[in-house]
Design an enzyme around this catalytic site. Structure first.
Site: not given
Length: 409
Positions: A82, A110, A132, A158, A167, A256, A278, A280, A311-315
């Site tokens: 999401p 989402s 959420y 999440t 951020r 998540k 994850s 995020h 979840d995170g960094g998959i390329r």
């Protein structure tokens, strides 16, 4: 095959095309991370530290990529994670849902999406809905009732989003509403990307900055930041709250944002069907380790009692194989498909999914495995202290300009 106008050969190429097509603020919103962006970069860098053990003359002519996630069969172990308001393309989440449906995989929508969940479920019946802990229990119960009425297959809660104002890594200006003043302020960026602007104008619309899935009955949909304000002023959930929420949904239920083994055990205890390891996407607690670094200890903690996603960094497809070898059932992708969406709409998302599918298959061939279900840690070269913390390269990274980023985001 070589890249063409309608096809790109890698996720990195999709990112380059997205950067050329999108207004600066829109592109920066995709790549931005919290604080110094250390966790953001480590999500990708950690995969580079893991090696693969090649074998020759060992794999069959056809490899098995199919698996199941929460009881639903999918042809390869990649799901749509999401992401909020997808202003990279006018068709936004609906285009992503269609691409996921074409690939036969799960779409997780989402609650901060720009398209109504009913439209997304119509485009892909295999849709999960992400929420959420936001507002009152009555508010959450009504949200679940709407999801059930729409035909949503499962709920994703999440928990890995807790910051309010941190951020700051290349954080762009994002307006609450497209007022005349804001349009004047952003006009130079939009005019510098005429193809992106024309895609909206020919449909007679501007980017949608509201979140229709959080609209209360009889009221207009809130803007992204109105909903964000409501979330910020809702006390964070306790495990008791999450146990209550679990009881409100009688279908698949996934938590998540798990990075600690004790949290994984608590998820099992409250009756979650799955968890996603994850951080995020590096958009929360900067300095947290890459998801792949903590995956092994999470797998050990739950002992097969629950399905584990990452979840995170998959390329690339080899990243997926590495995650599965360390114990994940499947992975979720975020930025990768957003770049594909920006580069070429629905076809671009299909392109990304096909790149990952074929990459998984090619990696299985290279390491002599017949199936994704045969993978294990012995298929990897794991450096000492891999799970101890952030990589040295990332820990000393200080680059502030994403256009000259030394690591692929």
């Amino acid at each position: 095959m070589a890249s063409t106008r309608e096809w790109f050969e890698s996720v990195a190429e999709a990112q380059r095309r997205a950067r050329k097509r999108l207004p600066r603020s829109v592109y920066d919103a995709i790549i931005a991370g919290s604080e110094r962006g250390v966790t953001l970069a480590d999500n990708v860098a950690a995969f580079s530290e893991l090696g693969l053990r090649p074998r020759v003359a060992a794999a069959p002519a056809q490899r098995e990529l199919a698996t199941t996630v929460l009881g639903f069969p999918i042809p390869f172990p990649v799901l749509i994670s999401p992401t909020g308001v997808q202003a990279v393309h006018p068709d936004a989440e609906v285009a992503v849902a269609r691409a996921a449906a074409s690939a036969g995989t799960i779409m997780i929508l989402s609650s901060f999406a720009s398209k109504p969940l009913e439209e997304v479920v119509a485009a892909n019946p295999l849709t999960f809905f992400q929420i959420y802990w936001l507002g009152t229990r009555d508010r959450l119960r009504a949200l679940l009732e709407r999801a059930k009425a729409a035909g949503v297959k499962g709920i994703v809660v999440t928990l890995d989003w807790s910051f309010a104002t941190r951020r700051d890594w290349e954080s762009p200006f994002i307006p609450d509403r497209l007022t005349l003043r804001n349009m004047i302020k952003l006009a130079p960026q939009a005019l510098a990307r005429p193809a992106w602007l024309w895609a909206y104008l020919r449909r007679g619309k501007l980017p949608n900055l509201t979140v229709p899935n959080l609209a209360l009955p009889g009221q207009r949909p809130p803007t992204f930041f109105e909903a964000y304000f409501e979330w910020m002023h809702t006390p964070p959930p306790t495990w008791t709250d999450l146990a209550w929420l679990r009881k409100q949904w009688d279908g698949p239920f996934l938590l998540k944002g798990i990075l600690h083994p004790e949290d994984a055990r608590r998820a099992v205890a409250l009756g979650a069907d799955a968890i996603s390891v994850s951080n995020h996407g590096g958009n929360n607690l900067d300095g947290a380790p890459a998801s792949i670094r903590v995956l092994p200890v999470i797998v050990e903690a739950v002992g097969g009692q629950i399905e584990i996603l990452l979840d995170g960094g998959i390329r690339r497809g080899s990243d997926v194989v590495k995650a599965l070898a360390l114990g994940a059932r499947a992975v979720l992708i975020g930025r990768a498909y957003l770049w594909g969406l920006a580069a070429n709409g629905e076809a671009g998302v299909r392109n990304v999914l096909e790149l990952l599918r074929s990459g998984i298959d090619e990696t299985l061939l290279g390491i002599g495995k017949a199936s994704v279900h045969d993978l294990g840690p012995d298929d990897l070269v794991i450096p000492p202290n891999f799970s101890a913390g952030l990589s040295t390269t990332v820990a000393h990274w200080r680059c502030r300009d994403p256009s000259s980023h030394p690591l692929p985001l």
